[in-house]
Structure formats: structure tokens, C-alpha cells
Design a protein around this motif. Structure first.
Motif, mmCIF file in Angstrom:
data_model
loop_
_atom_site.group_PDB
_atom_site.id
_atom_site.type_symbol
_atom_site.label_atom_id
_atom_site.label_comp_id
_atom_site.label_asym_id
_atom_site.label_seq_id
_atom_site.Cartn_x
_atom_site.Cartn_y
_atom_site.Cartn_z
ATOM 1 N N GLY A 21 0.785 -1.229 0.000
ATOM 2 C CA GLY A 21 0.000 0.000 0.000
ATOM 3 C C GLY A 21 0.812 1.272 0.000
ATOM 4 N N ASN A 22 2.160 1.179 0.074
ATOM 5 C CA ASN A 22 2.957 2.403 0.044
ATOM 6 C C ASN A 22 3.908 2.428 -1.150
ATOM 7 N N PHE A 23 3.476 1.793 -2.248
ATOM 8 C CA PHE A 23 4.168 1.836 -3.544
ATOM 9 C C PHE A 23 5.548 1.173 -3.518
ATOM 10 N N GLY A 24 5.843 0.373 -2.489
ATOM 11 C CA GLY A 24 7.121 -0.331 -2.437
ATOM 12 C C GLY A 24 8.231 0.410 -1.731
ATOM 13 N N PHE A 25 7.958 1.584 -1.186
ATOM 14 C CA PHE A 25 9.016 2.357 -0.532
ATOM 15 C C PHE A 25 9.531 1.680 0.736
ATOM 16 N N ALA A 45 10.518 -1.323 1.023
ATOM 17 C CA ALA A 45 11.699 -2.115 0.664
ATOM 18 C C ALA A 45 12.926 -1.230 0.527
ATOM 19 N N LEU A 46 12.727 -0.038 -0.029
ATOM 20 C CA LEU A 46 13.836 0.911 -0.171
ATOM 21 C C LEU A 46 14.274 1.422 1.195
ATOM 22 N N GLU A 47 13.316 1.681 2.060
ATOM 23 C CA GLU A 47 13.613 2.224 3.390
ATOM 24 C C GLU A 47 14.337 1.199 4.259
ATOM 25 N N ASN A 48 14.006 -0.085 4.073
ATOM 26 C CA ASN A 48 14.626 -1.148 4.876
ATOM 27 C C ASN A 48 15.876 -1.722 4.227
ATOM 28 N N ASN A 49 16.350 -1.086 3.149
ATOM 29 C CA ASN A 49 17.575 -1.494 2.448
ATOM 30 C C ASN A 49 17.481 -2.891 1.854
ATOM 31 N N THR A 50 16.267 -3.356 1.600
ATOM 32 C CA THR A 50 16.099 -4.625 0.888
ATOM 33 C C THR A 50 16.560 -4.475 -0.554
ATOM 34 N N ILE A 51 16.421 -3.285 -1.095
ATOM 35 C CA ILE A 51 16.839 -2.974 -2.459
ATOM 36 C C ILE A 51 17.634 -1.674 -2.441
ATOM 37 N N ASP A 52 18.403 -1.442 -3.521
ATOM 38 C CA ASP A 52 19.145 -0.187 -3.675
ATOM 39 C C ASP A 52 18.301 0.874 -4.372
ATOM 40 N N LEU A 79 14.277 1.646 -6.482
ATOM 41 C CA LEU A 79 12.889 1.226 -6.687
ATOM 42 C C LEU A 79 12.368 1.855 -7.978
ATOM 43 N N ILE A 80 11.822 1.025 -8.867
ATOM 44 C CA ILE A 80 11.184 1.532 -10.080
ATOM 45 C C ILE A 80 9.746 1.929 -9.733
ATOM 46 N N GLY A 81 9.388 3.154 -10.070
ATOM 47 C CA GLY A 81 8.050 3.618 -9.739
ATOM 48 C C GLY A 81 7.657 4.868 -10.497
ATOM 49 N N LYS A 82 6.490 5.363 -10.197
ATOM 50 C CA LYS A 82 5.931 6.530 -10.875
ATOM 51 C C LYS A 82 6.363 7.817 -10.172
ATOM 52 N N SER A 83 6.500 8.882 -10.949
ATOM 53 C CA SER A 83 6.878 10.168 -10.368
ATOM 54 C C SER A 83 5.848 10.674 -9.379
ATOM 55 N N SER A 84 4.599 10.248 -9.532
ATOM 56 C CA SER A 84 3.522 10.739 -8.673
ATOM 57 C C SER A 84 3.442 10.004 -7.340
ATOM 58 N N ASN A 85 4.231 8.933 -7.168
ATOM 59 C CA ASN A 85 4.118 8.149 -5.933
ATOM 60 C C ASN A 85 4.685 8.879 -4.721
ATOM 61 N N ASP A 86 5.814 9.566 -4.909
ATOM 62 C CA ASP A 86 6.476 10.238 -3.791
ATOM 63 C C ASP A 86 6.077 11.708 -3.786
ATOM 64 N N ILE A 87 4.898 11.995 -3.306
ATOM 65 C CA ILE A 87 4.362 13.346 -3.381
ATOM 66 C C ILE A 87 5.140 14.311 -2.498
#
Length: 713
Positions: free
Chosen positions: A171-175, A177-184, A186-194
């Protein structure tokens, strides 16, 4: 007040454009008044559709469907879905409408797809600005939510990215995983991180896209109705909704963050340094001792968001935000100067303007041996100054007004400054026929807010400014809307002289209603010509419309081989078809948007007023019938009486076709005119619906004559 009353008398024709439903659509609407259509929304977290603090869905599309419901009586119910439930609906082909979904071949089997306003670019998010090089993305652990619109675009444009990690969507667009350093990354839409929390790097090869509204194929008529309302849902209407929603939307997003709390503890108000200029349209201007413009709107949003009042100041030492931090050709160099944080809000395009007889210029070399004026709100770029020293003459002007006056006085040959700002200055002062665009010099500089020392305040202002693709485009459209701040007195004097002719003639006619027929007709002719002259002055609305309606109507009557008396009278009186609008309120006549049902009912009364006025003039039944029945339709769905077929007087049927043809061709402030060919096709489709089939047949045979009348008058 007198001037306003006189102006209302001049407006005798304003066409009301409403949604034109087909008979099939009208019947379907009637049959589905008791049906509730469910609108399913997955993860509604954008300003177009989001849950407010009370847990109720808000946003642009709530307003959109409320408008449909109000005007059709159809019922809609919004509900939010979890991802699995949304996918289940899509796969089974169930659900009436589903919001914010991607389009695929399989889904097209069950749904028709309409684009939403939720536009975006696809890119890569990272926490460290120096970490990710998008050209070598294969080196990093990159995450992406599978079966999303993101994955469809990646498979299409970057099929070699086979090391992408599938991550669950909580529900938070995959962020997460980025916040927990699971990934370096994240591929996503420009509108996701308002809130602009992460570094976003767009993919260069992926074009901007949008999410879709999926409408079940079981409801094809509903899809047509939604499409018609989407076409009417103007950019301005959306911009107005966004301006109202944005402060509440962003306040909700920031409610759990310390940033807003720190600012509210630190400030009791926000002092904004305002420049000593009056006419930086549309960015900033003074009107009736009030500050207005794009940046004032943004500052008002900041006040609503923080709950802190904005205090405008001229004290250059004591301020928090500098409203216009610009060097017209060098503003980007202000960034972080003297602890001043720089937040851009406007991109400059350098334009060159001159009197209409000057040469067109496309480079600085064209200024040789010319006198050049430059508009600058602060300083001029050192490189440009060095370049200008090679010329015989240049002068710097502090604002648009002084520069325009200088070119009118022949003090300079050319003026240089931002294209939009000078263009609107020219329009506001009614100088379009005297000052023209003479070239462009490009430029990639910006104007922005200068925020003094406080990194938190700078971050908050940066978050508030639109970066979401569609939101930004719509709000930035405000910078392209011309604003008239002062009246054109020469124009008003011409109008006033016409007012007195019209009013004097009306009173004379009403007092002398029993006058001899020959003299009466001469006065009537003067009345008609007075209305035509008034409309010619108002060329943004009607121009020669009423004159052309006379000519079209007379032409059709001749082709029908009507009596000479009929032909003569329709050729004289067709132009009085909307004379009753002088009795309609100015608030209705001049309303820029669509009328409410109550307002439209009031507007329809102009046919009654017109008939009564003409009756007092004793012009005869043909003139009265034109005024009273010209909005009736062949199929009985017109007004005032709902007459159909031959029950509608012939003169009214003729004027109805003539009136609509000319309205279709005309360019208005709210629409472009149609070509002759398009107008012909529209009238052809309305044969037997709006118009008398026999008249349409004659029109189709002789339609080129209509085009000639329109072009020559």
C-alpha cells in the motif's frame, strides 16, 4: 452601476453550450435513475482521489462524478479496494468502474479504458543521490511491484532489465523495501512520492503515461456519458478544484511528520518580501490595492497548510521568504547565495518585442545599431552586460509598464524580457496592434522563492510546489491565462455611444408603438442596426453574428420559394431572435462556466421577454415567432413549449438552423470555431432531431453559400 447596466443591455447573444445527449443516452439515463454504479478505487493516495482525515474519499474525481450525478440524476458509490480484490475484479470482468489501473490486452476484453488525469513519468527512486547511475542499473538491486503498470512499461522499453526484484505491495508503492535497504533502487511513478522524500531519476526512453479508468463493457452508454463529461471538464475547472484541495491534502500528508511541527513552533507568521513592481503578470501584480498572481496563490496555500498568516513586507533585511528572487537571465546562480535557499517556480523564455514594423530577430547579432531595452526585476547577467556594451545603446527598465511605454515613445527599438510576462503586459494594456513579438532568444533560467537561512521552511515550500506531472501542468496553466486589469477606455466610449442609441431607440419605439407603419419600420431598422453595431464592437463574443443570421435566413427562405413578404421580413427580423436577453441578469449572461439548472431555467425566459418586447414594437407575427420559438426542436425536445415538427412556425425553424450554423463556426473565448466541413456534418447528423429535415436537405445542397456568407461578413 449604470455602466454595468448598460453593458448588460448590449449582450444580446451568448450561446449556452450544454452536453448534448442522444436519444439513446437520454432513455438510458431515465431507465437507470434507481441504479447505483460502484466506483472501485485501489490505493487512492493522489490528490485526484484520496481519503481525507475523516476517512472519506475526496479529490478531483469526487467533484467530477458529483457533477455527473447532479446533471443526470445517476447515482455513484465510491469504495476503496485492496490490491488482491482489485485484481480479482479485473480478472473476472466484474465491477462497474475501477480507478487507477493499467491497461492490458486481457483486461480490454471486459473493460473500455478512459485516461485519468493521473499522469506520471516512470523512473528510479533511491535514498542516496550519488548512489544510482540509471545507465548501469544492472549493477544494483532494483525492486519493482509485479503486474503493475510500471512492470508493463519496463517490459516494453527496458526488456534487458532481467535482474529486477519483485516486491510485494503493502500500500505504500514499495518504498518500505527501499527504506529497509532490501533494495538499492525502486522503479516507480513520479507521482508516488508526493512529499519528495527520495531522489527520483526518470527513464529517458519511457514517454509520460497515465493510469486509467476501466469502465465495464456491460455499460457502453455509461462510458459515452462519462466521456462527454470529461470533454466538458475544463482545465480551469480542474485547476480550481486543485487549488481548493491542495492545502488540505498536503496538511494530511505532513500531519505525522516533524517538519510542519518544527515550523509552527518556530514561526508565529511568515514575512514575505514583495518587490516594488505592479505588473509582473501573471506571476505577480497589484489590482485594486490587492496582491494577486500565481505566487500569491501558492503563498496562500502555504498559509492554509501551516495555519500561519502571511505578512507582506518591503523591509529587505527582515523577511523569511523573498517572493520574487530573480535575475532575469541568471536566476539559478542565486541558489544558496548568502544562506538563501532557492526554490524555482517559473521557467523563463526570453522574448523580443518591437513595434509592428521592426525586423524579426533570432540572435543577439540582430541588435547591432539598434536601441535595446531590457526588463529586469533585479540585476542583469554579467555576460549579457558585457555583450550589450558592444552596442551603441541599451537601457534597463524595472518593470513591464515602463518598458512598453519606452517602445511606444520610440525611446528604444526592441525590448527583451520573459515572453509570457511581456505578452500579458501587452494584452492587459490593449497594445496587441502596436507591439508585436520580434523574436526569441531561448533561455533555461528560472524565477523562484528565496528562503532566508531556514532549511526546514525551504523544504516545506519545496514540498508544497507541484511536482506531480498532471498537477503541475494544470496549475502551471494559470501562467498562460491572460488577465485584463484595466478597462479599455477608448473601447468603452465607443460602446457608450452605442448604448445611448439603443436605449433612446427602445424608449422611442415603446412610446410610439401605434405610429404609422412606414415610419415604424425605419425606426426598427435603426434598432436592428444599433444592435449589430454594438455586437461588432464586442468581437470576442458575437461579432457580425446577427447580421449573418439575417443573411442565412433570407437565403433559406428564398430557396424555399416563400412569399416576398416572408423573405423580406425574415431577412430584417432574424437578428432580433435573442433580443429578450436584455432582460436576463448580467450574472447569468456573463457567467464563464456552465449554468446551473436554475440559471438555465432563467436563461430560457429570454424567448418570452423577446416576444413581449417585439409585440410592443408591433413588428408582426414573423418577428414574434422568431423570438419565441427559435429554440424549439423538430423532435420536440427544445424549449419554451416543447413544440415539434410542423407545429413550430417555419420562420423559427429557419432561424434555428441559421443560428446554430453560425455559432458552430464562431470562435469564442471558451472554444475554437469549427471548420465549415465539421459544421455541415453536425447539422447533417441533427436532421430530423434538432432541425427540419427539408431545411437540412436545402442546406446540404447549398452549404457553400453559407460558408461564403460567414467568410465575407
Amino acid at each position: 452601476m449604470l455602466l454595468k447596466l448598460l453593458i448588460s443591455f448590449l449582450i444580446i447573444y451568448i450561446n449556452i453550450f450544454s452536453i448534448n445527449f442522444s436519444t439513446e443516452e437520454i432513455d438510458w439515463i431515465k431507465d437507470n435513475q434507481k441504479t447505483t454504479f460502484t466506483i472501485n478505487a485501489y490505493n487512492p493516495k493522489h490528490i485526484y482521489l484520496y481519503e481525507n482525515e475523516a476517512g472519506v474519499l475526496s479529490g478531483v474525481y469526487i467533484n467530477f462524478f458529483e457533477k455527473i450525478s447532479k446533471e443526470t440524476g445517476l447515482n455513484f458509490k465510491f469504495q476503496t479496494l485492496k490490491r488482491d480484490d482489485m485484481l480479482n475484479l479485473l480478472n473476472k470482468g466484474e465491477g462497474d468502474i475501477i480507478f487507477n489501473v493499467s491497461k492490458s490486452i486481457n483486461r480490454k476484453k471486459n473493460y473500455n479504458f478512459l485516461p485519468t488525469l493521473n499522469s506520471y513519468t516512470l523512473g528510479v527512486y533511491s535514498k542516496n543521490e550519488s548512489l544510482i547511475d540509471i545507465k548501469y542499473l544492472e549493477k544494483y538491486k532494483v525492486g519493482m511491484i509485479p503486474t503493475s503498470s510500471d512492470s508493463l512499461l519496463i517490459n516494453q522499453f527496458y526488456p534487458h532489465l532481467n535482474n529486477v526484484i519483485s516486491i510485494a505491495d503493502n500500500g505504500n508503492f514499495g518504498f518500505w523495501a527501499l527504506e529497509n535497504n532490501t533494495i538499492d533502487a525502486l522503479i516507480g511513478k513520479s507521482s508516488n512520492d508526493i512529499l519528495k522524500t527520495y531522489k527520483f531519476t526518470p527513464f529517458e526512453n519511457v514517454p509520460p503515461s497515465q493510469l486509467w479508468m476501466a469502465v465495464n463493457k456491460n455499460h457502453p452508454t455509461l462510458e459515452k456519458i462519462i466521456t462527454k463529461f470529461k470533454l466538458e471538464f475544463s482545465t480551469k475547472e480542474v485547476a480550481d478544484i486543485l487549488k481548493n484541495e491542495r492545502p488540505y491534502f498536503y496538511r494530511q500528508l505532513l500531519s505525522n511528520q516533524q517538519l510542519l511541527a518544527r515550523i509552527k513552533r518556530r514561526y508565529s507568521n511568515i514575512k514575505v518580501l514583495i518587490p516594488d513592481i505592479d505588473d509582473m503578470l501573471p506571476i505577480f501584480y497589484r489590482s485594486k490595492n490587492k496582491y494577486s498572481g500565481y505566487i500569491i496563490d501558492r503563498l496562500e496555500e502555504l498559509s492554509k497548510l501551516t495555519g500561519l498568516p502571511i505578512i507582506f513586507t518591503s523591509d529587505s533585511e527582515n523577511y523569511d521568504i523573498k517572493a520574487i528572487d530573480s535575475k532575469m537571465f541568471q536566476s539559478n546562480q542565486n541558489k544558496n547565495k548568502q544562506n538563501l535557499y532557492y526554490i524555482p517556480y517559473y521557467k523563463i523564455q526570453i522574448g523580443i518585442f518591437s513595434k509592428h514594423d521592426a525586423n524579426f530577430i533570432d540572435s543577439f547579432q540582430g541588435f547591432e545599431n539598434k536601441r535595446v531595452g531590457i526588463i529586469s526585476f533585479e540585476d542583469i547577467d554579467t555576460n549579457l552586460l558585457n555583450f550589450l556594451h558592444n552596442f551603441d545603446f541599451y537601457k534597463i527598465y524595472p518593470d513591464t509598464t515602463e518598458a512598453l511605454n519606452a517602445i511606444l515613445r520610440n525611446e528604444v527599438d526592441y525590448i527583451i524580457g520573459d515572453f509570457k510576462i511581456i505578452s500579458m503586459g501587452v494584452a492587459n494594456k490593449y497594445l496587441e496592434n502596436k507591439i508585436k513579438v520580434a523574436g526569441f532568444l531561448g533561455g533555461n533560467n528560472t524565477i523562484g522563492f528565496g528562503i532566508k537561512k531556514d532549511a526546514d521552511l525551504a523544504q516545506l515550500v519545496d514540498k508544497l510546489f507541484p511536482n506531480h506531472l498532471a498537477e503541475s501542468r494544470i496549475l502551471q496553466s494559470e501562467l498562460s491565462v491572460s488577465k485584463k486589469l484595466s478597462p479599455n477606455y477608448k473601447y468603452l466610449l465607443l460602446m457608450l455611444s452605442t448604448f445611448f442609441i439603443i436605449i433612446a431607440t427602445l424608449f422611442y419605439l415603446l412610446r410610439k408603438a401605434t405610429i404609422a407603419s412606414k415610419k415604424e419600420k425605419r425606426i426598427t431598422k435603426a434598432l436592428v442596426e444599433s444592435f449589430e453595431a454594438a455586437n461588432e464592437l464586442n468581437d470576442e463574443d458575437t461579432g457580425n453574428h446577427i447580421l449573418r443570421v439575417n443573411l442565412y435566413s433570407k437565403f433559406l427562405a428564398e430557396k424555399l420559394k416563400c412569399s416576398s413578404k416572408f423573405i423580406k421580413e425574415i431577412g430584417e427580423y432574424a437578428s432580433l431572435h435573442d433580443v429578450g436577453k436584455i432582460a436576463i441578469s448580467d450574472m447569468i449572461l456573463k457567467k464563464p462556466g456552465k449554468l446551473t439548472s436554475e440559471e438555465f431555467e432563467e436563461m430560457k425566459k429570454h424567448v418570452i421577454f423577446g416576444k413581449e418586447l417585439i409585440k410592443k414594437m408591433q413588428l408582426g407575427s414573423i418577428a414574434e415567432n422568431i423570438a419565441l420559438y427559435h429554440h424549439e426542436k423538430w423532435n420536440g425536445k427544445g424549449y419554451w413549449f416543447g413544440l415539434s415538427t410542423d407545429a413550430i412556425p417555419l420562420e423559427a425553424r429557419i432561424v434555428a438552423l441559421a443560428d446554430v450554423y453560425d455559432a458552430l463556426r464562431q470562435k469564442r473565448v471558451y472554444k475554437d470555431g469549427f471548420t465549415h466541413e465539421v459544421a455541415v456534418e453536425i447539422i447533417k447528423k441533427e436532421r430530423g432531431e434538432h432541425f427540419d429535415p427539408a431545411l437540412v436537405d436545402i442546406f446540404l445542397i447549398h452549404h457553400k453559400e453559407f460558408d461564403k456568407i460567414f467568410i465575407s461578413h
